[in-house]
Design an enzyme around this catalytic site. Structure first.
Site, short mmCIF file in Angstrom:
data_model
loop_
_atom_site.label_atom_id
_atom_site.label_comp_id
_atom_site.label_asym_id
_atom_site.label_seq_id
_atom_site.Cartn_x
_atom_site.Cartn_y
_atom_site.Cartn_z
N GLU A 2 -23.71 -17.84 -11.85
CA GLU A 2 -23.15 -16.71 -11.26
C GLU A 2 -23.80 -16.68 -9.47
O GLU A 2 -24.93 -16.64 -9.79
CB GLU A 2 -23.26 -15.42 -11.82
CG GLU A 2 -22.89 -15.36 -13.25
CD GLU A 2 -23.50 -14.20 -14.23
OE1 GLU A 2 -23.70 -13.18 -13.64
OE2 GLU A 2 -23.66 -14.32 -15.31
N LYS B 3 -25.70 -14.77 -6.71
CA LYS B 3 -26.48 -13.72 -6.89
C LYS B 3 -25.81 -12.52 -5.72
O LYS B 3 -26.36 -12.83 -4.72
CB LYS B 3 -27.87 -14.11 -6.75
CG LYS B 3 -28.68 -12.73 -7.07
CD LYS B 3 -30.21 -13.34 -7.41
CE LYS B 3 -31.13 -12.33 -7.63
NZ LYS B 3 -31.35 -11.10 -6.56
N ASP C 49 0.66 -1.13 0.25
CA ASP C 49 0.06 0.06 -0.06
C ASP C 49 0.85 1.26 -0.08
O ASP C 49 0.51 2.22 -0.60
CB ASP C 49 -0.84 -0.01 1.24
CG ASP C 49 -2.05 -1.21 1.10
OD1 ASP C 49 -2.13 -1.64 -0.08
OD2 ASP C 49 -2.82 -1.19 2.11
N CYS D 68 -18.69 -17.01 41.18
CA CYS D 68 -19.74 -16.81 40.48
C CYS D 68 -19.91 -17.99 39.78
O CYS D 68 -19.08 -18.53 39.13
CB CYS D 68 -19.84 -15.66 39.46
SG CYS D 68 -21.14 -15.52 38.33
N LYS E 145 -33.16 -18.92 -5.36
CA LYS E 145 -32.82 -18.29 -4.13
C LYS E 145 -32.35 -19.31 -2.73
O LYS E 145 -32.67 -20.38 -2.96
CB LYS E 145 -34.21 -17.62 -3.56
CG LYS E 145 -34.71 -16.67 -4.59
CD LYS E 145 -33.74 -15.41 -4.81
CE LYS E 145 -34.07 -14.44 -3.96
NZ LYS E 145 -34.71 -13.14 -4.18
N CYS F 228 -19.90 -8.85 36.41
CA CYS F 228 -20.05 -9.32 37.75
C CYS F 228 -18.68 -9.28 38.66
O CYS F 228 -17.81 -9.58 37.85
CB CYS F 228 -20.66 -10.77 37.57
SG CYS F 228 -20.14 -11.54 39.08
N CYS G 155 -25.34 -9.46 40.02
CA CYS G 155 -25.29 -10.62 39.14
C CYS G 155 -26.24 -11.82 38.85
O CYS G 155 -26.59 -12.25 40.11
CB CYS G 155 -23.95 -11.24 39.47
SG CYS G 155 -23.69 -12.72 38.41
N CYS H 204 -24.88 -15.18 40.72
CA CYS H 204 -24.48 -15.29 42.16
C CYS H 204 -24.67 -14.12 42.99
O CYS H 204 -24.72 -14.29 44.17
CB CYS H 204 -22.89 -15.57 42.07
SG CYS H 204 -22.13 -13.96 41.62
N TYR I 29 -21.84 -8.29 -14.06
CA TYR I 29 -22.62 -9.44 -14.79
C TYR I 29 -23.12 -9.43 -15.81
O TYR I 29 -24.04 -10.35 -16.25
CB TYR I 29 -23.75 -9.64 -13.57
CG TYR I 29 -24.94 -8.46 -13.54
CD1 TYR I 29 -25.89 -8.51 -14.60
CD2 TYR I 29 -25.23 -7.84 -12.14
CE1 TYR I 29 -26.75 -7.69 -14.49
CE2 TYR I 29 -26.28 -6.85 -12.50
CZ TYR I 29 -27.08 -6.87 -13.43
OH TYR I 29 -28.22 -5.91 -13.35
N ASP J 204 -26.09 -9.81 -3.04
CA ASP J 204 -27.14 -8.91 -2.58
C ASP J 204 -26.81 -7.57 -2.43
O ASP J 204 -26.13 -7.17 -1.48
CB ASP J 204 -27.58 -9.47 -1.35
CG ASP J 204 -28.73 -9.27 -0.84
OD1 ASP J 204 -29.47 -8.70 -1.52
OD2 ASP J 204 -29.17 -9.46 0.27
O1 D41 Z 1 -25.37 -10.91 -8.78
C1 D41 Z 1 -26.49 -10.56 -9.13
N1 D41 Z 1 -27.35 -9.68 -8.17
C2 D41 Z 1 -27.10 -10.47 -10.65
C3 D41 Z 1 -28.30 -9.58 -10.95
C4 D41 Z 1 -26.53 -11.25 -11.56
N2 D41 Z 1 -25.16 -12.05 -11.22
N3 D41 Z 1 -26.89 -11.40 -12.85
C5 D41 Z 1 -28.18 -10.66 -13.23
N4 D41 Z 1 -28.43 -10.76 -14.41
C6 D41 Z 1 -29.54 -10.21 -14.70
C7 D41 Z 1 -30.35 -10.33 -16.28
C8 D41 Z 1 -30.50 -11.71 -16.36
C9 D41 Z 1 -31.44 -9.71 -16.24
C10 D41 Z 1 -28.90 -9.82 -17.12
C11 D41 Z 1 -28.70 -9.96 -12.16
C12 D41 Z 1 -29.89 -9.22 -12.63
N5 D41 Z 1 -30.30 -9.24 -14.09
C13 D41 Z 1 -30.73 -8.05 -11.78
N6 D41 Z 1 -30.33 -7.55 -10.88
C14 D41 Z 1 -31.29 -6.79 -10.21
C15 D41 Z 1 -32.26 -6.79 -11.20
C16 D41 Z 1 -31.92 -7.76 -12.12
#
Ligand code: D41
Length: 677
Positions: free
Chosen positions: A116, A118, A34, A435, A317, A429, A411, A414, A228, A120
């Site tokens: 991939e 997903k 760094d 205790c 999900k 405590c 406490c 005890c 993505y 959040d």
């Molecule tokens: O990692 C994600 N959150 C993610 C979101 C991902 N890896 N791929 C995504 N691919 C799409 C499409 C298929 C519609 C191109 C997405 C999302 N959509 C997406 N994220 C929020 C709404 C849609």
């Protein structure tokens, strides 16, 4: 006057800084320490201050954050940002593939999917024109979003210029902005310290950070970006599969997920899901599922989309990490050091893959900040391996008879007096080992696998032994007789014999284990090891002065103070004496002066994933043997320990002819040096 030399230096500094940024964020392998990065950045800042005519908007100096805005303007997405359909179980995936095949007509081979994780986070669009970042926008409703250009520019993993060549004149990069868990924890820790409101989860924190009108605030948040997909493409073209597009994006400087994989058929998709589900808690960021995309763009085109969601993609999900439940009561637990922690008793709820009925509430400040009352409906979060947390109260659901939480005046275990230290938020405590709660916790710790390793001395048993008055300090466990044990609940002759044998075995131990087992405040395994190696014997350690203790690496004034207090305490020393009289023994360690350690003067580098011991432990072991552990490979490196996934550090080592060993070889060497932890 700007000379050619200065112009050239500015350009070179920029290219160098961009390259290091790329290596750090995209290749996940910092090229330089760094300080070196900072030095070059400072030089560039100096030059740009001296010659403002050389400043460009895409200079790496321009990320710190521009002036605050009055509001965000709205932008239209020329190519709509589609949404994703969800599948909640394996059947949902099978149904998805069925729909795909029905649409495509007969397919003779397995369909290829790009998988991939997903993330959040918050979906965003980044428009590059001529390779320069022109505009950043939120997804919004998919057709219109908000212009957050000033904010996205502060995110270091978003390149201000694309790398390499061959990118389209206009390229819209799409991806997710998120806050890694560590950044989220750090952000909340700071908020807590300053008495400010904490964020409920990393996603909200990321959203809040992007919504700042003052980009300097966004700049201070450790946000990251991961690509993505793509949107508008003009004056150029992209490869013909989703996976190849992501690889190409990476070449152009975008971060993509290292867990992206191409698989064939929906069964393989489910297998990928199972693999990631296992690793979910260990990832440095939150994911809420897996996204599967038909890999071929040709097939994608034939499939098209319905009501704003592509037919060629689906999100499978994971179980939710947040749920609502009712707070039944708040109880107070006394820990090994006497710290009294409020614990939420909850109506059992399934969250983050397990049933949760307790959650930590940390301390009184936390309860006040949450505005928590008994009877409230609360949001419980369990992410990663972390203990479940109460993150917020659902005020609309508060019952009329909700009660305030009151803290104990003495406490709860005890009855001893309690104290709240000024600098600390915790209540403690003062009963010490009088205790029973502290005593139980001390015995659990003493018996733990990494301490005295007493197999069979579990929580329930310790509970019984202390409650029955059979054990008043840790040494008493060695005077237990078979008859006494067999008088306890669920203790047959066989278990009693086994426990006695385990107690007998545990008497033969090592000095570091024994020191750790004593449970001296702030003395963890690594510190115990350092102390044992430094002093060699218990006597030498116990008689060490504060300043002698401070000579040990890792030992600061606080730890030294706890150590002195322990060794000056008659009761503690009487217990140590009783343990030795009972037969607990160890060999003293030959004290080696630092220069005589086997790896003294050597520099080692640890890279990649170490399966058996983890990188930190490996580093600690190397340091204990006298080696210096460096972050990057140079001609001064003596040896590189490389696990799977080792990247360019491994390449560099090979290039320089530095010795490289794998983890198995490393473990053998450690054993040869007597450095196994
Ligand atoms: O990692 C994600 N959150 C993610 C979101 C991902 N890896 N791929 C995504 N691919 C799409 C499409 C298929 C519609 C191109 C997405 C999302 N959509 C997406 N994220 C929020 C709404 C849609």
């Amino acid at each position: 006057m700007v000379t050619d030399d200065i112009r050239a230096e500015v350009l070179e500094l920029r290219a160098q800084l961009e390259d290091w940024n790329y290596r750090y964020y995209v290749l996940d392998d910092p090229g330089v320490p760094d300080v070196e990065y900072d030095r070059n950045m400072a030089r560039l800042q100096d030059l740009e201050a001296q010659y403002p005519q050389l400043v460009t908007p895409d200079s790496p100096t321009q990320r710190v954050g521009a002036a605050p805005l009055d509001g965000f303007s709205t932008v239209r997405h020329e190519v709509p940002m589609l949404s994703l359909d969800n599948a909640f179980d394996a059947q949902g995936l099978v149904d998805f593939q069925r729909r795909v095949i029905d649409r495509l007509g007969t397919v003779d081979a397995l369909i290829e999917y790009c998988c991939e994780p997903k993330l959040d986070g918050i979906a965003v669009s980044l428009v590059y024109r001529g390779g320069r970042l022109e505009r950043g926008a939120t997804r919004g409703d998919g057709s219109t979003g908000e212009d957050i250009t000033a904010n996205v520019r502060t995110i270091e993993s978003i390149p201000l210029r694309l790398r390499g060549a061959g990118y389209p004149e206009v390229l819209e990069v799409r991806g997710e902005i998120y806050l890694p868990r560590a950044g989220f924890e750090a952000l909340n820790a700071t908020a807590r310290e300053q008495g400010e409101k904490t964020f409920v989860n990393p996603r909200n924190a990321a959203a809040g950070s992007l919504r700042q009108l003052d980009p300097r605030i966004t700049a201070s948040r450790p946000l990251e970006f991961c690509c993505y997909g793509y949107g508008l493409v003009d004056g150029g073209s992209l490869p013909a599969t989703q996976s190849a597009i992501l690889e190409q994006m990476r070449e152009w400087g975008q971060r993509i997920n290292s867990d992206m994989r191409v698989v064939e058929g929906i069964e393989a998709c489910e297998a990928y899901y199972e693999q990631l589900a296992v690793r979910r808690d260990a990832l440095p960021y939150d994911i809420d599922g897996i996204v599967y995309k038909v890999n071929s763009l040709g097939l994608q085109e034939r499939l098209g989309f319905v009501s704003r969601a592509p037919r060629w993609a689906i999100a499978r999900k994971f179980p939710a990490q947040e749920e609502m439940t009712q707070l039944l009561d708040v109880e107070f637990q006394v820990g090994r050091t006497g710290a009294i922690t409020p614990v939420a008793r909850l109506e059992p709820v399934f969250v983050g893959g397990v049933t949760v009925s307790n959650a930590t509430l940390h301390n009184a400040d936390e309860i006040a900040r949450l505005g928590l009352r008994i009877g409230d409906t609360v949001v419980v979060r369990r992410a990663g391996d972390v203990i479940p947390q109460v993150v917020s109260v659902v005020l609309e659901k508060r019952p009329a008879d909700a009660r305030e939480v009151s803290f104990p005046q003495s406490c709860p275990a005890c009855g001893s007096a309690v104290e709240r230290e000024e600098s600390e938020a915790v209540l403690r405590c003062l009963g010490g080992l009088v205790c029973p709660a502290q005593l139980k916790a001390a015995i659990w710790h003493f018996a733990a696998r990494r301490a005295m390793d007493i197999d069979g001395l579990g929580d329930k048993l310790v509970e019984q032994l202390v409650d029955a008055g059979l054990v008043k300090n840790v040494a008493d466990i060695y005077s237990l007789g078979k008859e006494q044990l067999m008088g306890l609940e669920r203790m047959g002759e066989k278990s009693a014999d086994n426990l006695l044998a385990a107690l007998q075995r545990s008497k033969s131990t090592t000095l570091p284990r024994f020191l750790f087992a004593l449970g001296i405040r702030e003395v963890g395994e690594a510190t115990a090891l350092g102390l044992a190696r430094h002093f060699g014997s218990f006597e030498a350690l116990a008689s060490a002065s504060e300043s002698q203790l401070l000579e040990v690496e890792d030992v600061g004034p606080v730890v030294a103070d706890h150590l002195r207090q322990f060794f000056d305490d008659q009761h503690s020393m009487a217990v140590v004496q009783a343990l030795r009289s009972a037969g607990v023994h160890w060999d003293d360690i030959e004290v080696t002066p630092a220069q005589a350690l086997p790896l003294a003067g050597q520099t080692w580098v640890v890279t990649g994933k170490l399966e058996a011991m983890g990188r930190n432990e490996a580093k600690a072991a190397l340091q204990a043997l006298g080696a210096k552990v460096a972050g990057s490979v140079s001609k001064n490196t003596d040896c590189v320990v490389a696990g799977p996934g080792a990247g360019s550090k491994l390449g560099k080592a090979q290039e320089l002819g530095v010795e490289v060993i794998d983890e198995a070889t490393f473990m053998l060497r450690l054993r040869d040096f007597g450095g196994g932890v």
